[in-house]
Design a protein around this motif. Structure first.
Motif, PDB file in Angstrom:
ATOM      1  N   SER A  29       0.834  -1.204   0.000  1.00 44.52           N
ATOM      2  CA  SER A  29       0.000   0.000   0.000  1.00 44.52           C
ATOM      3  C   SER A  29       0.869   1.253   0.000  1.00 44.52           C
ATOM      4  O   SER A  29       2.033   1.233   0.405  1.00 44.52           O
ATOM      5  CB  SER A  29      -0.927   0.000   1.220  1.00 44.52           C
ATOM      6  OG  SER A  29      -0.172   0.026   2.420  1.00 44.52           O
ATOM      7  N   ARG A  49       0.538  -2.036   4.644  1.00 42.20           N
ATOM      8  CA  ARG A  49      -0.049  -3.336   4.351  1.00 42.20           C
ATOM      9  C   ARG A  49       0.545  -3.920   3.079  1.00 42.20           C
ATOM     10  O   ARG A  49       0.987  -3.181   2.191  1.00 42.20           O
ATOM     11  CB  ARG A  49      -1.569  -3.212   4.179  1.00 42.20           C
ATOM     12  CG  ARG A  49      -2.344  -2.911   5.440  1.00 42.20           C
ATOM     13  CD  ARG A  49      -3.714  -2.352   5.124  1.00 42.20           C
ATOM     14  NE  ARG A  49      -3.623  -1.040   4.501  1.00 42.20           N
ATOM     15  CZ  ARG A  49      -4.652  -0.389   3.989  1.00 42.20           C
ATOM     16  NH1 ARG A  49      -5.850  -0.943   4.007  1.00 42.20           N
ATOM     17  NH2 ARG A  49      -4.492   0.808   3.453  1.00 42.20           N
ATOM     18  N   TRP A 103      -2.463  -0.894  -5.402  1.00 37.70           N
ATOM     19  CA  TRP A 103      -3.154  -0.039  -4.435  1.00 37.70           C
ATOM     20  C   TRP A 103      -3.219   1.391  -4.967  1.00 37.70           C
ATOM     21  O   TRP A 103      -2.327   1.838  -5.683  1.00 37.70           O
ATOM     22  CB  TRP A 103      -2.403  -0.006  -3.105  1.00 37.70           C
ATOM     23  CG  TRP A 103      -2.277  -1.301  -2.370  1.00 37.70           C
ATOM     24  CD1 TRP A 103      -1.344  -2.278  -2.581  1.00 37.70           C
ATOM     25  CD2 TRP A 103      -3.086  -1.753  -1.275  1.00 37.70           C
ATOM     26  NE1 TRP A 103      -1.520  -3.308  -1.690  1.00 37.70           N
ATOM     27  CE2 TRP A 103      -2.578  -3.016  -0.874  1.00 37.70           C
ATOM     28  CE3 TRP A 103      -4.174  -1.217  -0.597  1.00 37.70           C
ATOM     29  CZ2 TRP A 103      -3.135  -3.744   0.182  1.00 37.70           C
ATOM     30  CZ3 TRP A 103      -4.730  -1.943   0.456  1.00 37.70           C
ATOM     31  CH2 TRP A 103      -4.215  -3.190   0.834  1.00 37.70           C
ATOM     32  N   GLY A 124      -6.477   3.943  -0.500  1.00 36.62           N
ATOM     33  CA  GLY A 124      -6.371   2.714   0.271  1.00 36.62           C
ATOM     34  C   GLY A 124      -7.139   1.563  -0.336  1.00 36.62           C
ATOM     35  O   GLY A 124      -7.359   0.538   0.325  1.00 36.62           O
ATOM     36  N   LEU A 156      -7.521  -1.644  -2.732  1.00 32.53           N
ATOM     37  CA  LEU A 156      -6.740  -2.695  -3.380  1.00 32.53           C
ATOM     38  C   LEU A 156      -7.474  -3.123  -4.645  1.00 32.53           C
ATOM     39  O   LEU A 156      -8.662  -3.450  -4.603  1.00 32.53           O
ATOM     40  CB  LEU A 156      -6.572  -3.889  -2.439  1.00 32.53           C
ATOM     41  CG  LEU A 156      -5.919  -5.145  -3.041  1.00 32.53           C
ATOM     42  CD1 LEU A 156      -4.482  -4.865  -3.463  1.00 32.53           C
ATOM     43  CD2 LEU A 156      -5.982  -6.307  -2.044  1.00 32.53           C
ATOM     44  N   GLY A 159      -8.611  -2.799   1.522  1.00 32.41           N
ATOM     45  CA  GLY A 159      -8.050  -4.141   1.383  1.00 32.41           C
ATOM     46  C   GLY A 159      -9.000  -5.245   1.783  1.00 32.41           C
ATOM     47  O   GLY A 159      -8.575  -6.387   1.988  1.00 32.41           O
ATOM     48  N   ARG A 188      -1.451   5.858  -8.930  1.00 35.47           N
ATOM     49  CA  ARG A 188      -1.412   6.104  -7.490  1.00 35.47           C
ATOM     50  C   ARG A 188      -2.454   7.125  -7.058  1.00 35.47           C
ATOM     51  O   ARG A 188      -2.916   7.098  -5.923  1.00 35.47           O
ATOM     52  CB  ARG A 188       0.002   6.535  -7.084  1.00 35.47           C
ATOM     53  CG  ARG A 188       1.024   5.405  -7.246  1.00 35.47           C
ATOM     54  CD  ARG A 188       2.441   5.835  -6.878  1.00 35.47           C
ATOM     55  NE  ARG A 188       3.352   4.697  -6.908  1.00 35.47           N
ATOM     56  CZ  ARG A 188       4.052   4.313  -7.978  1.00 35.47           C
ATOM     57  NH1 ARG A 188       3.936   5.002  -9.111  1.00 35.47           N
ATOM     58  NH2 ARG A 188       4.850   3.264  -7.916  1.00 35.47           N
TER      59      ARG A 188
END
Length: 624
Positions: A370, A375, A411, A415, A417, A469, A492
Motif C-alpha cells: 500500500s 499493508r 493499491w 487505500g 486494493l 483491502g 497512485r
C-alpha cells in the motif's frame, strides 16, 4: 502572491524550455526552415523551428496544388496566411479552420486521386492516407485505431489559369513532423476524487514564433485550466475553479496575474487553495514563469507557507498535493527472497519486514504494498487466494478473495486494493467437463465448439476493488469484457488504470479512466499507448503522466521503455540488464527503475546505460 524573484537568465531559460517543452523535434518538409524568434521573444531563441512556406507554384496540376497546400498548412502565422494563398478569394474569406487536427504520418504515404468535374475548369482531389492521430478541440492527443483513415475531398477551380481550392474541410491536416514542430505537449492539473492529489491532463498546444512563446503557452494553459478538463478525463477528476467564471490574465517578464470574475467571489479557503495549487503545478512547466498572483474580487489571495520564493521552487504548501501521490524520495522498494518480504531503502540497505510477510510461512507468488507502506497484499499459489497483512510485528494474513486465478494487484491513494482475476481457466474447465460428458453419456450428440466455450459475451477477466483491502466490490469494465487482460495497474492518484492485453508478441498497453458512480465503479474510455512498441510484457506507473514498461521495438531485445500518457506514442528506451533476461519492471515517482531477472536477482537503473545488480530476490515493487 505565489513566488517572488527575478527572471532566470535568457540562455538558461531557453535551454530549460527546450528540454521541458520538447520543442524542435524534427525538421518540416514544406520548405526551408530556420530557428526563429518573435519580435518579443524575450529569451525564447531556438525554441521554435520556423517554416518558410513555398506558396502555390505557377502551372502546377490539381494534385500538386493540394500537396503544396498540405505542406504549407504547417505554418500557423497570421491565421494560416500561407495556406490561404492556395484558395480562391471567396474561400479565403470564409475558411475558419477548426481547432481539431487530423494527423497523418508522412507525405509520401498520402494518395491524391484527381477527378475532373468540368474539364479544365473545375476538379475534385480526393486525399487518402492512414490516420495517425487526432488532436481534439480540447487539446487531447488521441492515437488512431488500427485501420482508421483520412478520406476527404478538395474542390478546385481555375482562377486566371491557375488551380485554386474553392471548398475544403475545416479540420487542420498536419503531418507528424508538423505536429512535433508546432505543438507543445503539456499538462493541465485537476484534483482526484478526494482532493488529495493533483492529476495531470495532457494536452497539445500550438505556438507561433511571432510572440513570446512562454506568454502564449501561459495564457493558453490558464484559459484551458479554468475552462475545465478534457472530455476524456472530466468524469474522473474535480476542478476548484467555479464553472463559467470569467478570467483575465496579464503577463510581464515572467510575472503572471490571474484575475477571476464575480463567479469566484463566494469561494472559501479550500477552493482558493485548490485554484492556487492547480495554477502553480500547471505553470511550473514553463521555466520562465517565476511569479504568480491570483486575484479575486480585486484582492490578492494570500497562501500560507507559499511566500518568499520563486514559483519554480518547491514548497511544502504545494507539495502536499503533488501529482505523484506520494513523497517519492521516502518510498522504499519491496521484494521476495526465500518466501520472505524484504524492503530496500534509498541507500540500497535491505531490511526484513515485520509481521507475517517477513516470517515467510506463507508463500506469496506476487505482491503489492500500500502507498502508506502499512499493508501488503499477495496471491498465495497453494490455494489461489488473495491475502492481506499489516507490516507490523505479530500481524497475520487475512483472506480477502478465494477460489480464483488472480494475476495482478495494486493499491491507490484511497487505500483501495485492485485485483485482476483471469477467468480463462474457468472456461477451460467447463470445456473439459463438457468433453467428458460427451464421452460418457451415450446417445447424446457431441457439443459444438461454440457451445463448449460458454455463452457469447462471457468475460475473459474480472476486476475487484477492495476498499481498505477488504470487502470486495466488482468493478464494471465493458471495454475489457472480451479482452485477455494480463496486467492491470491503477495510478497512485486513483483516477486511471493502465492495462496490458495479450502476451508476448501480441502484448499491448492502453489506459482508461476510473469513474465512481453512486452505486458502482466503472473503467471506461480506454486509449492505446506505446504504438511504437511491437510488443509489451510488463508495466508499472513511474509517475502521474508516465509508465515504465518492458517491451520490444522491431524484433529488438526486450528492454525497459518510458511511455508518456499524452498519447504521442514516442517511447524512450531505458536500457536492459546485461547478462540476464528481464522478467518484471517496477517504477516510482522520481525513483530508479527496478527489474526482476530470470536469475532471481534484482537490478536497478537511474541511467539507461547503468543497470546494476542490487539484491538477490524476485518481483521487486514500489508501493502502489
Amino acid at each position: 502572491m505565489i513566488g517572488h524573484g527575478g527572471r532566470i537568465g535568457a540562455a538558461a531559460s531557453a535551454a530549460c524550455l527546450v528540454a521541458a517543452l520538447s520543442g524542435c523535434a524534427s525538421v518540416p518538409t514544406g520548405g526551408p526552415t530556420f530557428p526563429g524568434r518573435g519580435d518579443n521573444a524575450g529569451g525564447q531563441a531556438d525554441t521554435f523551428t520556423r517554416l518558410i512556406p513555398a506558396g502555390p507554384q505557377p502551372g502546377v496540376g490539381e494534385g500538386a496544388l493540394v500537396r503544396g497546400f498540405l505542406k504549407d498548412m504547417g505554418s500557423f502565422e497570421e491565421n494560416h496566411k500561407a495556406a490561404r494563398l492556395y484558395m480562391t478569394e471567396d474561400e479565403q474569406a470564409v475558411w475558419k479552420p477548426s481547432d481539431q487536427v487530423l494527423v497523418y504520418g508522412e507525405m509520401d504515404a498520402v494518395r491524391f486521386d484527381v477527378e475532373a468535374v468540368e474539364e479544365d475548369r473545375t476538379a475534385r482531389v480526393r486525399m487518402r492516407t492512414p490516420l495517425y492521430a487526432t488532436i481534439r478541440t480540447d487539446g487531447q492527443y488521441v492515437p488512431a485505431d488500427q485501420g482508421e483513415n483520412i478520406d476527404i475531398a478538395f474542390d478546385l477551380t481555375k482562377v486566371d489559369g491557375e488551380w485554386r481550392i474553392a471548398d475544403l474541410p475545416d479540420d487542420l491536416l498536419l503531418s507528424r513532423r508538423d505536429v512535433d514542430r508546432v505543438y507543445r505537449p503539456l499538462n493541465l492539473y485537476y484534483f482526484n476524487r478526494d482532493l488529495s492529489t493533483l492529476v495531470p491532463d495532457p494536452v497539445f498546444l500550438p505556438v507561433q514564433p511571432t510572440t513570446d512563446i512562454t506568454e502564449q503557452l501561459a495564457r493558453a494553459l490558464i484559459r484551458m485550466l479554468v475552462d475545465g478538463p478534457t472530455d476524456w478525463l472530466a468524469p474522473a477528476v474535480r476542478s476548484s475553479f467555479p464553472e463559467g467564471v470569467d478570467t483575465a490574465v496579464s503577463y510581464e517578464s515572467g510575472m503572471i496575474t490571474v484575475e477571476l470574475g464575480a463567479g469566484a467571489d463566494g469561494t472559501g479557503t479550500e477552493e482558493r487553495f485548490g485554484m492556487g495549487a492547480q495554477l502553480v503545478w500547471t505553470l511550473k512547466q514553463l521555466p520562465e514563469v517565476q511569479e504568480l498572483t491570483l486575484r479575486i474580487g480585486g484582492e490578492d489571495v494570500e497562501f500560507a507557507g507559499a511566500e518568499g520564493g520563486s514559483l519554480q521552487t518547491s514548497s511544502q504548501e504545494w507539495n502536499a498535493v503533488n501529482p505523484s501521490g506520494v513523497d517519492g524520495g521516502s518510498l522504499r522498494s519491496y521484494f521476495m527472497r526465500d518466501g520472505q518480504l524484504w524492503s530496500l531503502d534509498a541507500d540500497q540497505q535491505e531490511s526484513l519486514v515485520e509481521g507475517a510477510p517477513g516470517e515467510g510461512t506463507t508463500l506469496l507468488e506476487r505482491h503489492a504494498v500500500s502507498l502508506d507502506e502499512d499493508r501488503v497484499a499477495g496471491v498465495v499459489p497453494d490455494d489461489g487466494s488473495v491475502r492481506v497483512a499489516e507490516l507490523v510485528d505479530g500481524s497475520e494474513y487475512a483472506t480477502v478473495l478465494a477460489d480464483g486465478e488472480y494475476t495482478s494487484l495494486s493499491w491507490d491513494v484511497y487505500g483501495n486494493l485492485w485485483v485482476l482475476q483471469d477467468l480463462s481457466g474457468e472456461a477451460d474447465d467447463a470445456e473439459e467437463d463438457e468433453d467428458l460428458a460427451d464421452d460418457t453419456e451415450r446417445g447424446d450428440a457431441a457439443s459444438s465448439d461454440s457451445e463448449r466455450q460458454g455463452e457469447p459475451g462471457d468475460p475473459a477477466t474480472r476486476l475487484w476493488l477492495l476498499p481498505g483491502g477488504s470487502d470486495p466490490v466488482e468493478v464494471t469494465a465493458p471495454e475489457l469484457a472480451d479482452a485477455a487482460v494480463t496486467e492491470l495497474r491503477v495510478s497512485r492518484d486513483g483516477t486511471r488504470v493502465a492495462v496490458l492485453t495479450g502476451t508476448g508478441e501480441t502484448g499491448a498497453v492502453s489506459v482508461g479512466r476510473v469513474v465512481y458512480g453512486e452505486s458502482a465503479v466503472t473503467l471506461q474510455g480506454f486509449l492505446p499507448l506505446a504504438a511504437d512498441l511491437t510488443s509489451v510484457d510488463g508495466l508499472s506507473w513511474r509517475g502521474a503522466d508516465q509508465l515504465a514498461v518492458l517491451g520490444q521495438k522491431d524484433r529488438g531485445a526486450l528492454q525497459a521503455y518510458l511511455v508518456p500518457l499524452n498519447g504521442s506514442g514516442e517511447s524512450t528506451s531505458a536500457g536492459a540488464v546485461t547478462g540476464s533476461d528481464m522478467k518484471t519492471i517496477a517504477a516510482g515517482p522520481g525513483l530508479p527503475l527496478l527489474s526482476g531477472t530470470e536469475e532471481d536477482t534484482i537490478s536497478m537503473s537511474s541511467d539507461r546505460l547503468m543497470w546494476r545488480r542490487v539484491a538477490d530476490g524476485t518481483n521487486p515493487v514500489y508501493p502502489g
